[in-house]
Scaffold this motif. Structure first.
Motif, PDB file in Angstrom:
ATOM      1  N   THR A  64      28.119  64.728 -37.306  1.00 38.47           N
ATOM      2  CA  THR A  64      28.408  66.166 -37.324  1.00 38.47           C
ATOM      3  C   THR A  64      28.641  66.673 -38.734  1.00 38.47           C
ATOM      4  N   LEU A  84      25.834  70.995 -32.955  1.00 40.47           N
ATOM      5  CA  LEU A  84      26.193  70.147 -31.816  1.00 40.47           C
ATOM      6  C   LEU A  84      25.120  70.143 -30.734  1.00 40.47           C
ATOM      7  N   ILE A  85      24.376  71.238 -30.590  1.00 35.79           N
ATOM      8  CA  ILE A  85      23.330  71.275 -29.552  1.00 35.79           C
ATOM      9  C   ILE A  85      21.928  71.282 -30.154  1.00 35.79           C
ATOM     10  N   ASN A  86      21.837  71.055 -31.481  1.00 41.71           N
ATOM     11  CA  ASN A  86      20.546  70.950 -32.170  1.00 41.71           C
ATOM     12  C   ASN A  86      19.704  72.221 -32.086  1.00 41.71           C
ATOM     13  N   LYS A 112      32.015  65.197 -28.371  1.00 37.94           N
ATOM     14  CA  LYS A 112      30.662  65.238 -27.817  1.00 37.94           C
ATOM     15  C   LYS A 112      30.073  63.832 -27.741  1.00 37.94           C
ATOM     16  N   GLN A 113      30.202  63.058 -28.811  1.00 38.59           N
ATOM     17  CA  GLN A 113      29.624  61.719 -28.852  1.00 38.59           C
ATOM     18  C   GLN A 113      30.273  60.799 -27.829  1.00 38.59           C
ATOM     19  N   GLY A 135      28.340  62.143 -20.200  1.00 37.77           N
ATOM     20  CA  GLY A 135      27.366  63.195 -20.483  1.00 37.77           C
ATOM     21  C   GLY A 135      26.232  63.232 -19.481  1.00 37.77           C
ATOM     22  N   ALA A 175      30.211  73.594 -26.472  1.00 36.59           N
ATOM     23  CA  ALA A 175      29.002  72.960 -27.021  1.00 36.59           C
ATOM     24  C   ALA A 175      28.938  71.487 -26.617  1.00 36.59           C
ATOM     25  N   GLY A 176      30.102  70.793 -26.666  1.00 37.18           N
ATOM     26  CA  GLY A 176      30.131  69.392 -26.256  1.00 37.18           C
ATOM     27  C   GLY A 176      29.759  69.202 -24.803  1.00 37.18           C
ATOM     28  N   ALA A 191      25.872  69.997 -24.288  1.00 40.89           N
ATOM     29  CA  ALA A 191      24.891  69.090 -24.904  1.00 40.89           C
ATOM     30  C   ALA A 191      24.179  68.207 -23.869  1.00 40.89           C
ATOM     31  N   THR A 239      20.143  68.214 -22.671  1.00 40.88           N
ATOM     32  CA  THR A 239      19.311  67.013 -22.643  1.00 40.88           C
ATOM     33  C   THR A 239      18.696  66.807 -21.264  1.00 40.88           C
ATOM     34  N   LEU A 267      17.764  77.433 -27.116  1.00 43.00           N
ATOM     35  CA  LEU A 267      18.978  76.861 -27.684  1.00 43.00           C
ATOM     36  C   LEU A 267      19.712  77.878 -28.553  1.00 43.00           C
TER      37      LEU A 267
END
Length: 450
Positions: free
Chosen positions: A62, A171-173, A322-323, A331, A371-372, A375, A379, A388
């Motif tokens: 990040t 965070l969401i690219n 998020k990770q 997730g 955002a986390g 995500a 995907t 996005l």
């Protein structure tokens, strides 16, 4: 209980703990996000050594982008502040619009100033102008203050390179060019309705005057500002990174990736390079060329990183959260669950951000948490491209609405305008809600065309 149920329970428990730590125990959001990430990892059965690696991966992944962009943006904004560029922008717009349309001048000034300058800083710098206009015309401070706040708030929430949308986009690219484009399309109508339109309405119903304890802040609208940097130069410097980033996005749609023009625009239009160029220009044109020594410019740059550091660390901790959701398997489960929802992803993002915002108050925490959670949904649905950018705007809209007593912005306005809590709810809270509601409506409309 199935494995999926355990994972969902761990995620929901983590969010509840996050809110408890921030609201009840008054832990800093940075510490709370890290602690919750560790607890979620443990609860989902991740190997303990893997949890530590996830923390490092989430933080590093990040901050590699966010720390650079937010740091450069903070230096640029501070240089604009100390050089008098903010005063030049506001005073010139007031002069050109005239006193009768000064609401629009303040709204536009707020919109432009908040691109490089934090909302609370921009407001505190310009509040003497609001005081002076209120004294001169006899109107309520809200008549001019609400448009200024609306302009500041819209840019603060919707427009990179301000930290909120930068963090969410990372965070969401999401492509920052699309975020800037949709931020302007959604933000300008929100600014107009929440600013001059609502400001006129509420100014007639709540007559706010300069409070006694703030009399020393009441300045006069500058008549002679020849010693300030030029308006065109200030406006050009502010718009430069936005133009470069947008050019990069447009080139990605219209040009072949092997062409030299695409490569050049891609390099100079990357947010890091665009902001580095802008910051160097600010150091030169607003610093050394205006009589500051290199040591003084360095001092300004160093000072600017103090508030930026907090934002960078909180955003990095959001990346860890998020990770953890991704690496623990939570997730995938959340993604499958939410993907089956009948709600459009843009509306879903708005609802999540709104819920966190109302409960704990911090727009930054609301944006990062939403955002986390979004995500894995992104995907699962295999979303990419312009949608996005709209999800970023939806999250920003949800994190803006219904600001109340657990938000520091509520008390900033309450103090500077001498309002009661009820009056602040009727003015500031309604203004923020208009911005968020108009923002999500515009975003949903735009989904019909992409």
């Amino acid at each position: 209980m199935s494995h999926a149920s355990v994972l969902i329970a761990a995620a929901l428990g983590g969010i509840v703990l996050l809110l408890f730590f921030v609201m009840k125990l008054r832990l800093h959001a940075f510490v709370a996000l890290l602690l919750v990430s560790l607890l979620v990892g443990i609860a989902t059965g991740m190997p303990l050594t893997d949890i530590v690696e996830t923390v490092k991966k989430g933080m590093g992944g990040t901050l590699g982008f966010v720390a650079t962009v937010v740091g450069l943006g903070a230096m640029f904004g501070k240089m604009l502040e100390v050089s008098g560029g903010v005063d030049r922008l506001a005073n010139t717009l007031l002069k050109r619009f005239g006193e009768g349309r000064s609401q629009w001048a303040m709204a536009i000034a707020g919109f432009m100033i908040a691109i490089p300058v934090f909302l609370d800083v921009g407001f505190i710098i310009l509040v003497p102008l609001i005081y002076a206009l209120g004294k001169r015309t006899g109107r309520s401070l809200l008549h001019y203050g609400i448009p200024l706040l609306a302009g500041l708030a819209v840019t603060h929430s919707f427009m990179p390179p301000t930290p909120g949308p930068i963090a969410v986009a990372n965070l969401i690219n999401a492509d920052l060019g699309y975020v800037i484009l949709f931020g302007a399309i959604c933000g300008l109508p929100a600014m107009i309705l929440a600013g001059p339109v609502f400001g006129t309405y509420i100014g007639k119903r709540i007559h706010a005057t300069v409070p006694d304890y703030m009399q020393q802040e009441a300045g006069e609208v500058r008549e002679n500002y020849d010693d300030l940097p030029g308006f065109r130069m200030i406006a050009s410097i502010i718009m430069l990174p936005l133009v470069l980033i947008l050019a990069n996005t447009v080139s990605g749609v219209m040009l072949d990736e092997s062409s030299m023009v695409y490569q050049v625009l891609g390099f100079f239009g990357s947010p890091i390079v665009a902001l580095l160029i802008t910051t160097l220009l600010a150091f030169t044109l607003l610093g050394t060329k205006r009589g500051l020594s290199r040591e003084e410019v360095m001092g300004v740059a160093t000072k600017s990183l103090e508030p930026a550091g907090i934002i960078i660390l909180v955003t990095g901790a959001g990346g860890v959260f998020k990770q953890t959701l991704i690496d623990s398997g939570v997730g995938d489960v959340i993604g499958h669950y939410m993907a089956d929802s009948s709600l459009p992803p843009v509306l879903l993002a708005f609802i999540i951000a709104t819920g966190v915002r109302v409960i704990q108050g911090s727009a930054t925490v609301a944006m990062i948490t939403a955002a986390g959670l979004m995500a894995p949904v992104i995907t699962q649905l295999d979303l990419s491209g312009p949608i996005l950018g709209l999800i970023v705007i939806a999250i920003a809209s949800g994190a803006t609405v219904l600001s109340h007593v657990n938000d520091s912005g509520f008390w900033l306005v309450n103090r500077y305008f001498g309002l009661t809590e009820a009056q602040t709810l009727k003015s500031w809270t309604v203004m923020e809600t208009i911005i968020g509601v108009v923002g999500i409506i515009m975003a949903l409309i735009l989904t019909l065309f992409i």
